[in-house]
Design an enzyme around this catalytic site. Sequence first.
Site, PDB file in Angstrom:
ATOM      1  N   ILE A  70      60.463  56.749  34.607  1.00 52.34           N
ATOM      2  CA  ILE A  70      61.934  56.841  34.677  1.00 52.34           C
ATOM      3  C   ILE A  70      62.540  56.657  33.286  1.00 52.34           C
ATOM      4  O   ILE A  70      63.495  57.339  32.917  1.00 52.34           O
ATOM      5  CB  ILE A  70      62.488  55.792  35.676  1.00 52.34           C
ATOM      6  CG1 ILE A  70      62.076  56.176  37.105  1.00 52.34           C
ATOM      7  CG2 ILE A  70      64.019  55.663  35.563  1.00 52.34           C
ATOM      8  CD1 ILE A  70      62.284  55.076  38.145  1.00 52.34           C
ATOM      9  N   PRO A 129      29.921  34.624  31.358  1.00 47.08           N
ATOM     10  CA  PRO A 129      29.621  35.966  30.832  1.00 47.08           C
ATOM     11  C   PRO A 129      28.907  36.848  31.860  1.00 47.08           C
ATOM     12  O   PRO A 129      29.160  38.037  31.947  1.00 47.08           O
ATOM     13  CB  PRO A 129      28.724  35.675  29.621  1.00 47.08           C
ATOM     14  CG  PRO A 129      29.143  34.308  29.174  1.00 47.08           C
ATOM     15  CD  PRO A 129      29.533  33.561  30.418  1.00 47.08           C
ATOM     16  N   THR A 187      39.242  40.677  41.697  1.00 50.22           N
ATOM     17  CA  THR A 187      39.669  42.079  41.527  1.00 50.22           C
ATOM     18  C   THR A 187      40.116  42.662  42.872  1.00 50.22           C
ATOM     19  O   THR A 187      39.833  42.096  43.938  1.00 50.22           O
ATOM     20  CB  THR A 187      38.492  42.935  41.024  1.00 50.22           C
ATOM     21  OG1 THR A 187      37.456  42.883  42.024  1.00 50.22           O
ATOM     22  CG2 THR A 187      37.943  42.457  39.690  1.00 50.22           C
ATOM     23  N   SER A 188      40.749  43.824  42.808  1.00 49.09           N
ATOM     24  CA  SER A 188      41.141  44.496  44.056  1.00 49.09           C
ATOM     25  C   SER A 188      39.919  44.753  44.931  1.00 49.09           C
ATOM     26  O   SER A 188      39.978  44.642  46.162  1.00 49.09           O
ATOM     27  CB  SER A 188      41.831  45.830  43.742  1.00 49.09           C
ATOM     28  OG  SER A 188      43.090  45.581  43.157  1.00 49.09           O
ATOM     29  N   ARG A 212      71.565  56.591  31.714  1.00 49.30           N
ATOM     30  CA  ARG A 212      70.968  57.718  30.989  1.00 49.30           C
ATOM     31  C   ARG A 212      71.438  59.048  31.591  1.00 49.30           C
ATOM     32  O   ARG A 212      71.274  59.288  32.786  1.00 49.30           O
ATOM     33  CB  ARG A 212      69.439  57.598  31.088  1.00 49.30           C
ATOM     34  CG  ARG A 212      68.674  58.778  30.577  1.00 49.30           C
ATOM     35  CD  ARG A 212      68.610  58.805  29.083  1.00 49.30           C
ATOM     36  NE  ARG A 212      67.717  59.851  28.615  1.00 49.30           N
ATOM     37  CZ  ARG A 212      67.690  60.275  27.376  1.00 49.30           C
ATOM     38  NH1 ARG A 212      68.502  59.752  26.461  1.00 49.30           N
ATOM     39  NH2 ARG A 212      66.842  61.219  27.017  1.00 49.30           N
ATOM     40  N   GLU A 235      41.793  36.338  39.297  1.00 55.52           N
ATOM     41  CA  GLU A 235      41.769  35.660  40.612  1.00 55.52           C
ATOM     42  C   GLU A 235      41.199  36.580  41.699  1.00 55.52           C
ATOM     43  O   GLU A 235      41.608  36.543  42.855  1.00 55.52           O
ATOM     44  CB  GLU A 235      43.139  35.074  40.952  1.00 55.52           C
ATOM     45  CG  GLU A 235      43.535  34.024  39.903  1.00 55.52           C
ATOM     46  CD  GLU A 235      44.516  32.974  40.347  1.00 55.52           C
ATOM     47  OE1 GLU A 235      44.652  32.735  41.551  1.00 55.52           O
ATOM     48  OE2 GLU A 235      45.145  32.374  39.449  1.00 55.52           O
TER      49      GLU A 235
HETATM   50  N1  COS Z   1      37.401  29.010  52.026  1.00 57.46           N
HETATM   51  C1  COS Z   1      36.441  28.072  52.259  1.00 57.46           C
HETATM   52  N2  COS Z   1      35.121  28.327  52.142  1.00 57.46           N
HETATM   53  C2  COS Z   1      34.750  29.574  51.786  1.00 57.46           C
HETATM   54  C3  COS Z   1      35.685  30.601  51.533  1.00 57.46           C
HETATM   55  C4  COS Z   1      37.057  30.272  51.681  1.00 57.46           C
HETATM   56  N3  COS Z   1      38.009  31.177  51.451  1.00 57.46           N
HETATM   57  N4  COS Z   1      35.044  31.717  51.184  1.00 57.46           N
HETATM   58  C5  COS Z   1      33.727  31.426  51.220  1.00 57.46           C
HETATM   59  N5  COS Z   1      33.566  30.134  51.576  1.00 57.46           N
HETATM   60  C6  COS Z   1      32.298  29.416  51.774  1.00 57.46           C
HETATM   61  C7  COS Z   1      31.495  30.131  52.827  1.00 57.46           C
HETATM   62  O1  COS Z   1      31.817  29.664  54.116  1.00 57.46           O
HETATM   63  C8  COS Z   1      30.080  29.800  52.434  1.00 57.46           C
HETATM   64  O2  COS Z   1      29.742  28.508  52.875  1.00 57.46           O
HETATM   65  P1  COS Z   1      28.553  28.301  53.962  1.00 57.46           P
HETATM   66  O3  COS Z   1      27.328  28.897  53.315  1.00 57.46           O
HETATM   67  O4  COS Z   1      28.497  26.827  54.118  1.00 57.46           O
HETATM   68  O5  COS Z   1      28.992  29.042  55.167  1.00 57.46           O
HETATM   69  C9  COS Z   1      30.135  29.722  50.919  1.00 57.46           C
HETATM   70  O6  COS Z   1      31.505  29.498  50.579  1.00 57.46           O
HETATM   71  C10 COS Z   1      29.633  30.983  50.273  1.00 57.46           C
HETATM   72  O7  COS Z   1      30.410  32.072  50.725  1.00 57.46           O
HETATM   73  P2  COS Z   1      29.894  33.580  50.718  1.00 57.46           P
HETATM   74  O8  COS Z   1      28.541  33.616  51.345  1.00 57.46           O
HETATM   75  O9  COS Z   1      30.966  34.426  51.266  1.00 57.46           O
HETATM   76  O10 COS Z   1      29.697  33.812  49.127  1.00 57.46           O
HETATM   77  P3  COS Z   1      29.343  35.125  48.317  1.00 57.46           P
HETATM   78  O11 COS Z   1      28.503  34.742  47.177  1.00 57.46           O
HETATM   79  O12 COS Z   1      28.885  36.190  49.217  1.00 57.46           O
HETATM   80  O13 COS Z   1      30.733  35.574  47.597  1.00 57.46           O
HETATM   81  C11 COS Z   1      32.959  36.339  47.181  1.00 57.46           C
HETATM   82  C12 COS Z   1      31.925  35.640  48.118  1.00 57.46           C
HETATM   83  C13 COS Z   1      32.526  37.669  46.626  1.00 57.46           C
HETATM   84  C14 COS Z   1      34.169  36.511  48.062  1.00 57.46           C
HETATM   85  C15 COS Z   1      33.285  35.346  46.033  1.00 57.46           C
HETATM   86  O14 COS Z   1      32.207  35.265  45.125  1.00 57.46           O
HETATM   87  C16 COS Z   1      34.527  35.686  45.260  1.00 57.46           C
HETATM   88  O15 COS Z   1      35.648  35.412  45.710  1.00 57.46           O
HETATM   89  N6  COS Z   1      34.364  36.268  44.053  1.00 57.46           N
HETATM   90  C17 COS Z   1      35.465  36.512  43.161  1.00 57.46           C
HETATM   91  C18 COS Z   1      35.645  35.348  42.279  1.00 57.46           C
HETATM   92  C19 COS Z   1      36.952  35.399  41.595  1.00 57.46           C
HETATM   93  O16 COS Z   1      37.998  35.521  42.207  1.00 57.46           O
HETATM   94  N7  COS Z   1      36.903  35.265  40.292  1.00 57.46           N
HETATM   95  C20 COS Z   1      38.098  35.290  39.535  1.00 57.46           C
HETATM   96  C21 COS Z   1      37.974  34.329  38.452  1.00 57.46           C
HETATM   97  S1  COS Z   1      38.735  32.862  38.754  1.00 57.46           S
HETATM   98  S2  COS Z   1      40.519  33.143  37.948  1.00 57.46           S
END
Ligand code: COS
Length: 383
Positions: free
Chosen positions: A338, A127, A366-367, A269, A364
């Site tokens: 269209i 949440p 957001t944009s 059409r 997965e």
């Molecule tokens: N592959 C492997 N490791 C990754 C990675 C990737 N693509 N992206 C980040 N990591 C690792 C980083 O290297 C970091 O590890 P270290 O501290 O050991 O270096 C750790 O994960 C944390 O990464 P980061 O500091 O970038 O985390 P943040 O909290 O700043 O967040 C975002 C990163 C915003 C990119 C992340 O929270 C995200 O993707 N959010 C969206 C989540 C999402 O898609 N939700 C949809 C629901 S699931 S259907």
Amino acid sequence: MALDSETMQGLLESVTRFVRERLRPLEHQVAQEDRIPPEIRREIADMGLFGLSIPEEYGGLGLTMEEEVRVAFELGKTSPAFRSLIGTNNGIGSQGLIMDGTQEQKRRYLPRLASGELISSFALTEPEAGSDAASLKTSARKVQGGYVLNGTKRFITNAPHAGLFTVFARTDPSQPGAKGVSAFLVEAGTPGLSLGPTDRKMGQSGSHTSDVIFADCRVPADALLGGREGQGFRTAMKVLDRGRLHISAVCVAMAERVIDDSLRYAVERKQFGQPIAEFQLVQAMLADSRTEAYAARCMVLETARAKDRGEDVATDAACCKLFASEMVGRVVDRAVQIHGGAGYIADHGIERFYRDARLFRIYEGTSQIQQIVIARNMVKALG
Ligand code: COS
């Protein structure tokens, strides 16, 4: 390539035929009834689609990323609920296990996921932790012989059908960010695990989400994914990199489907005494949609090939997800335009795609999250 070209061609042709002959005629019914008929689930299982990307040694087809997106290009040309049924088993629900699970964990679950006997879900979002996934609060307290989970997961795709959840929970409360997160494999029916009511959504009827609630839910020590604490966030990010590419392929497929519908409509059409396809302003919409869908298709294929070569595609997968999901939003909008009045009428189907497509820009990542991932990685790469 995992499959020889003849077998791959055969698979693509059977999926294309299945979509055309079995799934498309059911689109309206699935939307009305908000359920996929059980015989369709059986046919999907018989075709092996639950195990597209699960390794062959565990009973899946073991497709490469390129092969998987090519299947998604076909399977996505109908209501996204059908793809969603197999989406979690091939993607976010199983990839954590495939990438980071122990041999024993893989042997226990992957064969049943590949056959479709078991549906899996990915329980990351909460949440108060959506885009900021690393701030998740669900806790996993270590106790004698296992862990006790407490917390609520939200918008969990396929949760009402799932037999297995990959749950992300904080094992180290002293670490507020990513480092304190671990992943657990939790079976449905475990005491303390319950589901909220199925969510009512804007679109994608037939695909279901709900809350997953953990109240003193005790899991054994071997439920810890890979047997290692503190790796969960990294696992989630790797899973999402891959999932974003798959979703991008589904966006391409939906775009191609509604372009085809729009073209056929425009040719039939007539207004002002001629088919509307002969008007240049309508042609411009068709041409822009075709161009953008083609660009997204090329991006997805190129990135999938790079992933198969073992390259790090985190940035490019985010580029694909950003472009393809925004692209299909524009394409479905033009498709409604269209179709004119008919495009706004529920029975026609185009308005349903318009609503269905809206999710692609949200789930997965957001944009806006894709933009952040891309720009951050650009800055990081500069050193
Ligand atoms: N592959 C492997 N490791 C990754 C990675 C990737 N693509 N992206 C980040 N990591 C690792 C980083 O290297 C970091 O590890 P270290 O501290 O050991 O270096 C750790 O994960 C944390 O990464 P980061 O500091 O970038 O985390 P943040 O909290 O700043 O967040 C975002 C990163 C915003 C990119 C992340 O929270 C995200 O993707 N959010 C969206 C989540 C999402 O898609 N939700 C949809 C629901 S699931 S259907």
